[in-house]
Design a protein around this motif. Structure first.
Motif, short mmCIF file in Angstrom:
data_model
loop_
_atom_site.label_atom_id
_atom_site.label_comp_id
_atom_site.label_asym_id
_atom_site.label_seq_id
_atom_site.Cartn_x
_atom_site.Cartn_y
_atom_site.Cartn_z
N ILE A 1 -17.16 -12.23 -3.40
CA ILE A 1 -16.30 -11.19 -3.35
C ILE A 1 -15.68 -11.33 -1.88
O ILE A 1 -16.23 -11.86 -0.80
N ALA A 2 -14.34 -10.77 -2.00
CA ALA A 2 -13.68 -10.92 -0.54
C ALA A 2 -12.70 -9.68 -0.37
O ALA A 2 -11.98 -9.22 -1.63
N TRP A 3 -12.12 -9.39 0.76
CA TRP A 3 -11.54 -8.21 1.01
C TRP A 3 -10.07 -9.07 1.41
O TRP A 3 -10.17 -9.57 2.43
N LEU B 1 1.54 -3.51 -4.45
CA LEU B 1 0.85 -2.80 -3.36
C LEU B 1 1.33 -2.92 -1.94
O LEU B 1 1.31 -1.93 -1.35
N HIS B 2 1.82 -3.96 -1.54
CA HIS B 2 2.28 -4.10 -0.22
C HIS B 2 3.70 -3.30 -0.08
O HIS B 2 3.84 -2.65 0.91
N GLU B 3 4.58 -3.30 -1.20
CA GLU B 3 5.80 -2.68 -0.87
C GLU B 3 5.47 -1.29 -0.91
O GLU B 3 6.47 -0.64 -0.55
N THR B 4 4.53 -0.76 -1.55
CA THR B 4 4.10 0.57 -1.56
C THR B 4 3.40 1.14 -0.52
O THR B 4 2.80 2.19 -0.52
N GLY B 5 3.07 0.04 0.42
CA GLY B 5 2.26 0.73 1.91
C GLY B 5 0.81 0.67 1.43
O GLY B 5 0.10 1.07 2.39
N ARG B 6 0.39 0.31 0.41
CA ARG B 6 -1.11 0.52 0.01
C ARG B 6 -1.82 -0.83 0.59
O ARG B 6 -3.09 -0.82 0.70
N THR C 1 -3.69 -4.73 -17.09
CA THR C 1 -3.45 -3.18 -17.03
C THR C 1 -4.42 -3.05 -16.04
O THR C 1 -5.79 -3.16 -16.10
N CYS C 2 -4.11 -2.13 -14.95
CA CYS C 2 -4.81 -2.04 -13.77
C CYS C 2 -5.38 -0.51 -13.60
O CYS C 2 -4.55 0.43 -14.13
N TYR C 3 -6.26 -0.31 -13.19
CA TYR C 3 -6.99 0.90 -12.85
C TYR C 3 -7.55 0.96 -11.42
O TYR C 3 -8.02 0.09 -11.00
N THR C 4 -7.57 2.37 -11.01
CA THR C 4 -8.22 2.56 -9.78
C THR C 4 -9.35 3.60 -10.32
O THR C 4 -9.34 4.17 -11.13
N LEU D 1 -8.34 -2.04 -9.30
CA LEU D 1 -7.82 -1.94 -8.07
C LEU D 1 -8.62 -1.19 -7.02
O LEU D 1 -8.74 0.04 -7.11
N HIS D 2 -9.30 -1.92 -6.23
CA HIS D 2 -10.16 -1.08 -5.21
C HIS D 2 -9.58 -1.57 -3.82
O HIS D 2 -9.93 -2.74 -3.33
N LEU D 3 -9.11 -0.68 -3.09
CA LEU D 3 -8.47 -0.69 -1.62
C LEU D 3 -9.20 -0.25 -0.65
O LEU D 3 -9.50 0.96 -1.16
N ARG D 4 -9.38 -0.70 0.33
CA ARG D 4 -10.21 -0.17 1.66
C ARG D 4 -9.36 -0.73 3.01
O ARG D 4 -9.17 -1.92 3.18
N ASP D 5 -8.91 0.11 3.58
CA ASP D 5 -8.29 -0.19 4.94
C ASP D 5 -7.31 -0.97 4.85
O ASP D 5 -7.27 -2.00 5.47
N GLY D 6 -6.57 -1.09 3.79
CA GLY D 6 -5.33 -2.04 3.70
C GLY D 6 -5.58 -3.20 3.03
O GLY D 6 -4.90 -4.18 3.03
N ARG D 7 -6.87 -3.50 2.50
CA ARG D 7 -7.33 -4.71 1.76
C ARG D 7 -7.64 -4.39 0.58
O ARG D 7 -8.12 -3.31 0.17
#
Length: 130
Positions: free
Chosen positions: A101-103, A123-128, A82-85, A8-14
């Motif tokens: 690849i897409a954001w 991730l949406h429910e937790t605001g990420r 099983t997810c990891y950051t 799980l790699h998030l950047r700027d809400g994506r």
């Protein structure tokens, strides 16, 4: 049950997602373990193969486990993701079987697999994820 590891790699809400050659659906980067591999070994290997970057092993952190119907498999075949950051070194590039690849954001959830939809929702429910 198909057992997979995902980054799980998030950047700027994506969130970073990948599309394999010949596929329409996007998936979170990662994959299945090879014999004798730990989750961390699998994450490092799969991300190097798919995105040509090096995961920083000491930065790996558990981010949850999700289950859903496996995309492209008979009804009742489940996938456990099983997810990891983790941090990484290098420049993200599509590699190996990855064509693009897409954001993506929560509004794109219809473009991803069933298990990824659950992850997008979480991730949406937790605001990420916007």
């Amino acid at each position: 049950m198909i057992d997979k590891i995902a980054w799980l790699h998030l950047r700027d809400g994506r969130i970073l997602s990948t599309r394999s050659r010949g596929k329409e659906v996007y998936y979170l980067p990662g994959g299945k373990r090879e014999p004798g591999e730990t989750d961390h070994d699998t994450l490092v290997r799969e991300i190097r193969e798919e995105l040509d970057v090096a995961i920083v092993p000491e930065s790996i952190a558990a981010a949850g486990t999700f289950e859903a119907q496996a995309d492209g498999h008979p009804a009742g075949t489940l996938v456990r993701m099983t997810c990891y950051t983790a941090g990484y070194r290098g420049t993200l590039e599509a590699s190996s079987e990855i064509e693009e690849i897409a954001w993506l954001e929560h509004a794109d959830r219809g473009r991803v697999s069933a298990v990824d939809q659950l992850i997008f929702d979480h991730l949406h429910e937790t605001g990420r994820l916007r």
